[in-house]
Design an enzyme around this catalytic site. Structure first.
Site, mmCIF file in Angstrom:
data_model
loop_
_atom_site.group_PDB
_atom_site.id
_atom_site.type_symbol
_atom_site.label_atom_id
_atom_site.label_comp_id
_atom_site.label_asym_id
_atom_site.label_seq_id
_atom_site.Cartn_x
_atom_site.Cartn_y
_atom_site.Cartn_z
ATOM 1 N N ASP A 128 10.509 -5.718 28.755
ATOM 2 C CA ASP A 128 9.652 -6.005 29.786
ATOM 3 C C ASP A 128 8.865 -4.594 29.979
ATOM 4 O O ASP A 128 7.555 -4.904 30.311
ATOM 5 C CB ASP A 128 10.340 -6.522 30.905
ATOM 6 C CG ASP A 128 11.528 -5.546 31.231
ATOM 7 O OD1 ASP A 128 11.963 -4.632 30.431
ATOM 8 O OD2 ASP A 128 12.200 -6.049 32.446
ATOM 9 N N ASP B 199 10.134 2.466 30.115
ATOM 10 C CA ASP B 199 10.031 3.522 31.218
ATOM 11 C C ASP B 199 10.588 4.991 30.511
ATOM 12 O O ASP B 199 9.606 5.537 29.871
ATOM 13 C CB ASP B 199 10.942 2.742 32.286
ATOM 14 C CG ASP B 199 10.821 3.529 33.535
ATOM 15 O OD1 ASP B 199 9.642 3.706 34.040
ATOM 16 O OD2 ASP B 199 11.773 3.844 34.098
ATOM 17 N N VAL C 175 7.703 -1.957 39.607
ATOM 18 C CA VAL C 175 6.928 -3.119 39.734
ATOM 19 C C VAL C 175 8.102 -4.179 39.602
ATOM 20 O O VAL C 175 8.990 -4.112 39.074
ATOM 21 C CB VAL C 175 5.960 -3.269 38.481
ATOM 22 C CG1 VAL C 175 4.723 -2.276 38.756
ATOM 23 C CG2 VAL C 175 6.373 -3.010 37.317
ATOM 24 N N ASP D 64 12.642 -7.438 38.122
ATOM 25 C CA ASP D 64 13.539 -7.364 39.105
ATOM 26 C C ASP D 64 13.538 -6.501 40.177
ATOM 27 O O ASP D 64 13.375 -5.108 39.600
ATOM 28 C CB ASP D 64 14.867 -8.061 38.865
ATOM 29 C CG ASP D 64 15.816 -6.792 38.383
ATOM 30 O OD1 ASP D 64 15.410 -6.172 37.530
ATOM 31 O OD2 ASP D 64 16.611 -6.510 39.017
HETATM 32 P P1 XMP Z 1 14.027 2.607 30.082
HETATM 33 O O1 XMP Z 1 14.275 3.864 31.277
HETATM 34 O O2 XMP Z 1 15.521 2.496 29.430
HETATM 35 O O3 XMP Z 1 13.963 1.374 31.073
HETATM 36 O O4 XMP Z 1 13.053 2.893 29.205
HETATM 37 C C1 XMP Z 1 13.898 0.152 30.850
HETATM 38 C C2 XMP Z 1 14.386 -0.989 31.767
HETATM 39 O O5 XMP Z 1 14.246 -0.233 32.937
HETATM 40 C C3 XMP Z 1 14.050 -1.110 33.828
HETATM 41 N N1 XMP Z 1 12.637 -0.784 34.542
HETATM 42 C C4 XMP Z 1 12.402 -1.482 35.704
HETATM 43 N N2 XMP Z 1 12.484 -2.541 36.215
HETATM 44 N N3 XMP Z 1 10.481 -2.365 37.524
HETATM 45 C C5 XMP Z 1 11.530 -3.150 37.199
HETATM 46 O O6 XMP Z 1 12.055 -4.285 37.565
HETATM 47 C C6 XMP Z 1 10.257 -1.222 36.998
HETATM 48 O O7 XMP Z 1 9.410 -0.669 37.443
HETATM 49 C C7 XMP Z 1 11.024 -0.749 36.236
HETATM 50 N N4 XMP Z 1 10.842 0.573 35.490
HETATM 51 C C8 XMP Z 1 12.044 0.278 34.468
HETATM 52 C C9 XMP Z 1 13.761 -2.467 33.062
HETATM 53 O O8 XMP Z 1 14.679 -3.302 33.227
HETATM 54 C C10 XMP Z 1 13.741 -1.888 31.632
HETATM 55 O O9 XMP Z 1 14.348 -2.965 31.004
HETATM 56 MG MG MG Z 2 15.825 -4.636 35.505
#
Ligand code: XMP
Ligand code: MG
Length: 185
Positions: free
Chosen positions: A102, A105, A155, A161
């Site tokens: 999704d 990050d 977001v 979520d």
């Molecule tokens: P990393 O930090 O491992 O993160 O790249 C990946 C996971 O972090 C969650 N994530 C978010 N979920 N809104 C969300 O609902 C956001 O803005 C957000 N930023 C990171 C997400 O589950 C992803 O798989």
């Molecule tokens: Mg999540």
């Protein structure tokens, strides 16, 4: 208007914009993957909506798998450690894996998964993410296919979520700060 819309500060991508972008991504991926017998692996739970749309937008002969990793519970920032809570169900030796995510990050999750699949004998591991938030990256990792590059805002919607809610919004939006405690983090 559904009952969740009142919690949204602004819409970043409408249902229509998401659909148009995914259609284009699907065609790009089709050209790259048509001879590769890819295995699409969706990262639960956030990518379940995107997975359903991207595999139909990319009409290659493929199979699908799901993997679940522990992330950071109900908070809005990532810890470093990644743990698999549900693994894929088949041998991936020699397979061309396409991880469907999704949002990319910090990069912790996908950095871990890429290593994990390579260790298990995958021929290749490419990454398809609907959203990319490069400003938050701490691991050296880039996606091969990106839907939208987003600013550093939390977001929700279209699978994403907050406290396990809002995944079923058909668009992607930013939550009002008061919904997650005033924004004083
Ligand atoms: P990393 O930090 O491992 O993160 O790249 C990946 C996971 O972090 C969650 N994530 C978010 N979920 N809104 C969300 O609902 C956001 O803005 C957000 N930023 C990171 C997400 O589950 C992803 O798989
Ligand atoms: Mg999540």
């Amino acid at each position: 208007m559904g009952m969740m819309d009142q919690d949204i500060l602004k819409v970043l991508y409408t249902e229509k914009q998401i659909a148009a972008r995914i259609e284009a991504m699907g065609m790009e991926m089709y050209d790259a993957l048509k001879d590769k017998d890819p295995l699409f692996v969706s990262v639960l739970r956030g990518a379940f909506v995107f997975m359903a749309d991207i595999v139909r937008a990319c009409q290659v002969r493929c199979d699908v798998e799901f993997i679940a990793v522990s992330s950071y519970g109900n908070a809005t920032s990532s810890s470093g450690a990644v743990k698999i809570t549900h693994d894929i169900q088949q041998d991936i030796t020699g397979r061309n894996i396409v991880v469907i995510e999704d949002i990319l990050d910090s990069g912790n999750t996908l950095h871990f998964l890429k290593q994990y699949f390579m260790t298990k004998g995958a021929a290749s591991v490419s990454i398809c993410t609907l959203l990319d938030k490069p400003s938050r990256r701490t691991k050296a990792i880039t996606a091969d296919y990106i839907g939208f590059t987003v600013p550093d805002e939390f977001v929700v919607g279209y699978g994403l979520d907050y406290c396990q809610k809002y995944r079923n919004l058909p668009y992607i939006g930013v939550l009002k700060p008061e919904v997650y405690g005033g924004g004083e983090e």
